[in-house]
Design a protein around this motif. Structure first.
Motif, short mmCIF file in Angstrom:
data_model
loop_
_atom_site.label_atom_id
_atom_site.label_comp_id
_atom_site.label_asym_id
_atom_site.label_seq_id
_atom_site.Cartn_x
_atom_site.Cartn_y
_atom_site.Cartn_z
N VAL A 146 0.83 -1.20 0.00
CA VAL A 146 0.00 0.00 0.00
C VAL A 146 0.87 1.25 0.00
O VAL A 146 0.59 2.23 -0.70
CB VAL A 146 -0.95 -0.02 1.21
N LEU A 147 1.94 1.26 0.78
CA LEU A 147 2.84 2.41 0.81
C LEU A 147 3.49 2.64 -0.56
O LEU A 147 3.57 3.79 -1.02
CB LEU A 147 3.93 2.19 1.87
N ALA A 148 3.94 1.57 -1.21
CA ALA A 148 4.56 1.71 -2.52
C ALA A 148 3.56 2.23 -3.54
O ALA A 148 3.88 3.12 -4.35
CB ALA A 148 5.12 0.36 -2.99
N ALA A 149 2.32 1.70 -3.54
CA ALA A 149 1.31 2.19 -4.47
C ALA A 149 1.01 3.66 -4.22
O ALA A 149 0.85 4.44 -5.18
CB ALA A 149 0.04 1.34 -4.33
N SER A 150 0.93 4.07 -2.96
CA SER A 150 0.66 5.47 -2.64
C SER A 150 1.76 6.38 -3.16
O SER A 150 1.48 7.44 -3.74
CB SER A 150 0.50 5.62 -1.13
N GLU A 151 3.02 6.03 -2.96
CA GLU A 151 4.13 6.86 -3.41
C GLU A 151 4.19 6.95 -4.94
O GLU A 151 4.45 8.02 -5.49
CB GLU A 151 5.45 6.31 -2.86
N LEU A 152 3.96 5.82 -5.63
CA LEU A 152 4.01 5.85 -7.09
C LEU A 152 2.86 6.68 -7.66
O LEU A 152 3.06 7.43 -8.63
CB LEU A 152 3.96 4.42 -7.64
N VAL A 153 1.68 6.56 -7.07
CA VAL A 153 0.55 7.35 -7.55
C VAL A 153 0.77 8.83 -7.27
O VAL A 153 0.51 9.69 -8.13
CB VAL A 153 -0.76 6.85 -6.91
N ALA A 154 1.27 9.17 -6.09
CA ALA A 154 1.54 10.58 -5.77
C ALA A 154 2.59 11.16 -6.72
O ALA A 154 2.46 12.32 -7.16
CB ALA A 154 2.01 10.68 -4.32
N ASN A 155 3.61 10.39 -7.05
CA ASN A 155 4.65 10.87 -7.98
C ASN A 155 4.05 11.11 -9.37
O ASN A 155 4.38 12.10 -10.04
CB ASN A 155 5.77 9.84 -8.05
N SER A 156 3.15 10.22 -9.80
CA SER A 156 2.52 10.38 -11.11
C SER A 156 1.58 11.57 -11.13
O SER A 156 1.51 12.30 -12.12
CB SER A 156 1.77 9.09 -11.47
N LEU A 157 0.83 11.78 -10.03
CA LEU A 157 -0.08 12.92 -9.97
C LEU A 157 0.67 14.24 -10.01
O LEU A 157 0.19 15.22 -10.58
CB LEU A 157 -0.95 12.83 -8.72
N ARG A 160 -1.68 -0.71 -11.64
CA ARG A 160 -1.82 -2.14 -11.89
C ARG A 160 -1.10 -2.91 -10.80
O ARG A 160 0.07 -2.63 -10.50
CB ARG A 160 -1.25 -2.53 -13.26
N LEU A 161 -1.79 -3.90 -10.24
CA LEU A 161 -1.21 -4.82 -9.28
C LEU A 161 -1.18 -6.21 -9.91
O LEU A 161 -2.19 -6.65 -10.49
CB LEU A 161 -2.03 -4.86 -7.99
N ILE A 163 3.93 -3.87 -8.60
CA ILE A 163 3.07 -2.68 -8.57
C ILE A 163 3.58 -1.72 -9.64
O ILE A 163 4.77 -1.37 -9.64
CB ILE A 163 3.09 -2.01 -7.18
N GLU A 164 2.68 -1.28 -10.53
CA GLU A 164 3.09 -0.46 -11.66
C GLU A 164 2.07 0.66 -11.88
O GLU A 164 0.86 0.43 -11.84
CB GLU A 164 3.19 -1.32 -12.91
N VAL A 165 2.60 1.86 -12.12
CA VAL A 165 1.77 3.04 -12.39
C VAL A 165 2.22 3.62 -13.72
O VAL A 165 3.41 3.81 -13.96
CB VAL A 165 1.91 4.10 -11.27
N THR A 166 1.26 3.91 -14.59
CA THR A 166 1.55 4.50 -15.90
C THR A 166 0.87 5.85 -16.01
O THR A 166 -0.19 6.10 -15.41
CB THR A 166 1.05 3.59 -17.04
N ASP A 167 1.48 6.75 -16.79
CA ASP A 167 0.87 8.05 -17.09
C ASP A 167 1.32 8.50 -18.47
O ASP A 167 2.10 7.80 -19.13
CB ASP A 167 1.21 9.09 -16.02
N CYS A 196 7.67 -1.31 -9.22
CA CYS A 196 8.52 -1.89 -8.18
C CYS A 196 8.04 -3.31 -7.90
O CYS A 196 6.91 -3.67 -8.23
CB CYS A 196 8.48 -1.04 -6.90
N GLU A 197 8.93 -4.12 -7.32
CA GLU A 197 8.64 -5.52 -7.05
C GLU A 197 8.96 -5.85 -5.60
O GLU A 197 9.91 -5.31 -5.02
CB GLU A 197 9.48 -6.43 -7.96
N PHE A 198 8.15 -6.80 -5.06
CA PHE A 198 8.39 -7.35 -3.73
C PHE A 198 8.46 -8.87 -3.86
O PHE A 198 7.58 -9.49 -4.46
CB PHE A 198 7.27 -6.97 -2.76
N ALA A 199 9.52 -9.44 -3.30
CA ALA A 199 9.64 -10.90 -3.32
C ALA A 199 8.68 -11.50 -2.31
O ALA A 199 8.59 -11.03 -1.15
CB ALA A 199 11.07 -11.31 -3.01
N LEU A 200 7.96 -12.55 -2.73
CA LEU A 200 7.02 -13.20 -1.83
C LEU A 200 7.76 -14.14 -0.89
O LEU A 200 8.77 -14.75 -1.28
CB LEU A 200 5.98 -13.99 -2.63
N PRO A 201 7.30 -14.26 0.32
CA PRO A 201 7.97 -15.18 1.26
C PRO A 201 7.78 -16.62 0.82
O PRO A 201 6.75 -17.00 0.26
CB PRO A 201 7.25 -14.89 2.59
N ASP A 202 8.81 -17.43 1.05
CA ASP A 202 8.72 -18.84 0.71
C ASP A 202 7.71 -19.53 1.60
O ASP A 202 7.67 -19.30 2.81
CB ASP A 202 10.09 -19.51 0.87
#
Length: 623
Positions: A536-547, A557-558, A567-571, A616-622
Motif C-alpha cells: 500500500v505504501l509503494a502504491a501510494s508513493e508511485l501514484v503521488a509521484n505520477s499525480l 496495476r497490481l 506494482i506499476e503506475v503508468t501516465d 517496483c517488485e516485492f519478493a514473496l515469502p517462501d
C-alpha cells in the motif's frame, strides 16, 4: 620496347660486360680451359675432338673429359663430342651418361626410397635395393613375399600385390604405419614385365625351371604370370605423418579452445521468468576448429517483462566467438535501459560497426509482456520467429526485418505477434534450416511442420526439433535454438497468478482511492500484513509521484505471480524519474528513494504509445 638494346646503355650493364670480357681474356691467357667463361655448355669450335682408337665412344662413366693431365702428359684435355651430354661444374666439363647407358639396378640402387621387385604368382623376391636392406635388413631372393618380405604383410600390402598383378594397373596405399608405432610409408605398387631370356642363358634356364615347378608341364597363362612382377616403392613419410598428426592435434586444441570460449560466453544457466518457460540448446558444427558465432540469451527486465535474444555472427573460429561475446554483453547492457526492441537493435548496429566492420551479424530481439499477451520484436537480417498456438496452428512472424548489424544507415522498426496461454515460440539460427542445394524457405517450412507436432516441455521440443531437422554431431554448421512457452494455467496453479487494475481519474482525490484499492486487493490475495502495508505504501508513493509529475491518462496495476508482487503506475508523460538525494528543506524528491528502500527492485520505461511506466517488485515469502 627493346630492352636488350636499351640495357646496353645502363651504367651497371656496361661495367658487368667489361668485367666479363677482362675475366675471359685472363683465362685465355693462362690457358685455364677450353670453354668460354660466359657459357659452359659448348666447347671451343676450334678445339680438336678425339675418340678412342677402337672407334667406340668414350666411356660415359669417366668424369673429367675437360681440362687436366691426361695419360700422355700435360696440355688441354679432349673435349666431349657434340652427342655426349655434358655438365658444367666450376668451369670444367664432365661427361653425363645418357639414360640408355644406365642399368635399372644402378638407378634403383641409388634411390633413397625403399624398392623391392617381386615376380611370379607367388611374388617371389627378385631384388631389393640398398635402402630397403638398410631399413629392414638383408633379404634372400627367390622366396615368396610373405616369407622374404614379412613387413609387407604387417603393412597390409600382400593383397595389394595380387590386385596389381591381376589388373595390370598401379595402386597406391597412403600412410601405412608399421605395427608398434614404427615408420609410416606411402607405398606404390607398379606392374612390370620381365624380358623373356634367350634359350640357353642362365636367366632362361631359371625361368623355365620356375615355370615347370608347378603341377603339370605349365600352361601359357602360367608362363605369362611368371614373366610379370610388381615393383614395390616405399616412400618414408614418417615426418609427414607426424607433421599431419601434430597439425590435427593443434586443430583439436584450437577447436576445444574455440568451443570453450563460445560456451563460456553463452549463459551458463538461463534466467527463468515467472510467466514463461524457456529452454535453449547450442550445437557446434563440424569437427574442425571453426566454431561459429551463434548465441542466445534471456534477460528479465522487471515488472514481469522478459527480453529474449538470439543472433549469429557470420564467419568461423575464435574471432567470430569473440565478436559474439561482445555483442551479447552489449545486449544485456542495452536491455537494462528497457528500450523498445528496435531501439536496442539501433544501438547494436552502431556498436557492431565499431567492433569489426567486416563482421556481419544477424540478430532478433524480442520482449514478452504478460499483461498484454504479446511478443514485441525487431529483427536485423535474422530468420522469422515461429509461434505455435495451443490448437497446433503455426504462425510466422511477419516483417519488419532490417539488414544485418553493422551495415549502418537503417532505421529499425518493431513488430508484434500474439503469444497467448498455451502458445510456444521458437527462435533459431540459420544452421537449423539452411542446407546446401535447398532454398532456405524450404528449411523454414520443414521447421514449421516439425513444430506443429512437437509436444512437451521447451527442453524436449528443442531436442525434437534438432532431430527432425537432421542436426547431429557431424552437422556442418553451428545451430542455436531457443524455445519459450506461455503456460495455460488452470486449477491451483492459476490461483498463484492474478491481475488487478484501476484507472486513476480526477485530481488529488485519486491518491486515497488508489490506496483503498491496493489495500483491498492485497488483502484478498491473502498476503501477510507486513507485505500488505509495504504494498500500500509503494502504491501510494508511485501514484503521488505520477499525480505531481505526470499527465493523464493514469492507471495503477497490481500483479502477483508465484514468486513476486508487482506494482506499476503508468501516465502520459515520458519524463523518466530518477533517484536523487533530497535536502532536509526539500518538500519533494523522496518518493523514489522510499520505493528503492522498501522494494526488492524498481525501474521505469517509456511506453510504446507515449508516456512512461514506473514499477517496483516485492519478493514473496517462501511457503
Amino acid at each position: 620496347m627493346n630492352f636488350t638494346r636499351w640495357s646496353a646503355r645502363f651504367p651497371g650493364t656496361q661495367r658487368r660486360a667489361a668485367a666479363r670480357s677482362e675475366h675471359a681474356a685472363a683465362q685465355a691467357k693462362r690457358g685455364e680451359g677450353a670453354v668460354p667463361a660466359a657459357r659452359g655448355g659448348r666447347a671451343d669450335p676450334g678445339a680438336e675432338r678425339s675418340t678412342p682408337a677402337d672407334g667406340r665412344p668414350a666411356d660415359p662413366t669417366v668424369s673429367g673429359t675437360g681440362t687436366g693431365s691426361g695419360a700422355g702428359g700435360g696440355g688441354t684435355g679432349t673435349p666431349p663430342s657434340p652427342s655426349t651430354p655434358t655438365s658444367r661444374r666450376t668451369g670444367v666439363l664432365t661427361a653425363v651418361p645418357s639414360l640408355d647407358e644406365l642399368s635399372a639396378r644402378e638407378v634403383l640402387g641409388r634411390l633413397p626410397a625403399l624398392v623391392a621387385l617381386v615376380h611370379g604368382p607367388e611374388h617371389r623376391l627378385a631384388y631389393v635395393n640398398d635402402a630397403y636392406t638398410a631399413g629392414f635388413g638383408a633379404r634372400t631372393p627367390g622366396a615368396p613375399a610373405h616369407e622374404a618380405l614379412p613387413e609387407l604383410g604387417e603393412l597390409g600390402l600382400l593383397p595389394l600385390l595380387d590386385q596389381v598383378q591381376r589388373s595390370g594397373k598401379s595402386r597406391t596405399a597412403k600412410n601405412r604405419t608399421a605395427p608398434g608405432g614404427g615408420s609410416s610409408y606411402t607405398v606404390t605398387c607398379t606392374p612390370v614385365e620381365f624380358p623373356e631370356a634367350a634359350p640357353g642363358t642362365e636367366t632362361g634356364t631359371t625361368a623355365e625351371a620356375e615355370a615347370g615347378s608347378g603341377s603339370g608341364s605349365g600352361s601359357g597363362h602360367e608362363a605369362e604370370a611368371h614373366r610379370t612382377g610388381v615393383l614395390i616403392h616405399l616412400a618414408d613419410v614418417t615426418d609427414h605423418a607426424e607433421a599431419v598428426e601434430r597439425l590435427r592435434a593443434s586443430e583439436r586444441r584450437q577447436r576445444e579452445a574455440a568451443v570453450t570460449l563460445q560456451r563460456s560466453l553463452l549463459p551458463q544457466e538461463l534466467e527463468q521468468p515467472d510467466d514463461l518457460r524457456v529452454a535453449a540448446t547450442y550445437q557446434p558444427g563440424g569437427t574442425e576448429a571453426a566454431v561459429g558465432g551463434d548465441w542466445y540469451d534471456v534477460i528479465t527486465l522487471g515488472a514481469g517483462r522478459t527480453a529474449l535474444v538470439i543472433g549469429d555472427v557470420m564467419g568461423r573460429g575464435v574471432r567470430a566467438a569473440a565478436v559474439m561475446g561482445q555483442l551479447r554483453t552489449a545486449v544485456r547492457a542495452y536491455a537494462r535501459l528497457d528500450l523498445p526492441p528496435h531501439e536496442v537493435l539501433q544501438l547494436l548496429d552502431g556498436l557492431a560497426a565499431e567492433i569489426d566492420a567486416s563482421q556481419i551479424a544477424t540478430c532478433v530481439y524480442a520482449v514478452h509482456d504478460p499483461n498484454e499477451g504479446l511478443l514485441a520484436y525487431a529483427s536485423a537480417g535474422h530468420l522469422p520467429i515461429l509461434v505455435r498456438d495451443e490448437d497446433g496452428t503455426v504462425r510466422r512472424a511477419a516483417d519488419p526485418t532490417g539488414p544485418p548489424l553493422g551495415t549502418g544507415g537503417w532505421l529499425h522498426t518493431s513488430g508484434t505477434i500474439a503469444l497467448g496461454p498455451g502458445s510456444t515460440a521458437v527462435l533459431y539460427t540459420d544452421g537449423l534450416v539452411e542446407r546446401r542445394g535447398e532454398d532456405i524457405d524450404e528449411g523454414v517450412a520443414a521447421l514449421e511442420r516439425a513444430l506443429s507436432g512437437a509436444q512437451g516441455t521447451p527442453a524436449v521440443i528443442c531436442d525434437r526439433l534438432m532431430r527432425a531437422l537432421g542436426v547431429d554431431a557431424d552437422h556442418d554448421d553451428d545451430v542455436a535454438v531457443m524455445v519459450l512457452q506461455q503456460p495455460a494455467r488452470t486449477g491451483s496453479d492459476a490461483e498463484l497468478f492474478h491481475n488487478a487494475a484501476l484507472e486513476l481519474l480526477g485530481g488529488i482525490e485519486a491518491a486515497p482511492r488508489a490506496r483503498a484499492f491496493a489495500q483491498g486487493v492485497l488483502a484478498s490475495w491473502r498476503f501477510p500484513v507486513e507485505l500488505c502495508d509495504l504494498g500500500v505504501l509503494a502504491a501510494s508513493e508511485l501514484v503521488a509521484n505520477s499525480l505531481q509529475h505526470g499527465t493523464p491518462p493514469m492507471s495503477l496495476r497490481l500483479r502477483r505471480t508465484d514468486r513476486r508482487l508487482i506494482i506499476e503506475v503508468t501516465d502520459g508523460d515520458d519524463h523518466l524519474p530518477r533517484r536523487r538525494r533530497a535536502e532536509p528543506a526539500d518538500e519533494t524528491g523522496r518518493g523514489i528513494s522510499i520505493i528503492a528502500t522498501i522494494a526488492s527492485s524498481w525501474g521505469s520505461r517509456r511506453t510504446p504509445g507515449g508516456g512512461k511506466a514506473v514499477w517496483c517488485e516485492f519478493a514473496l515469502p517462501d511457503k
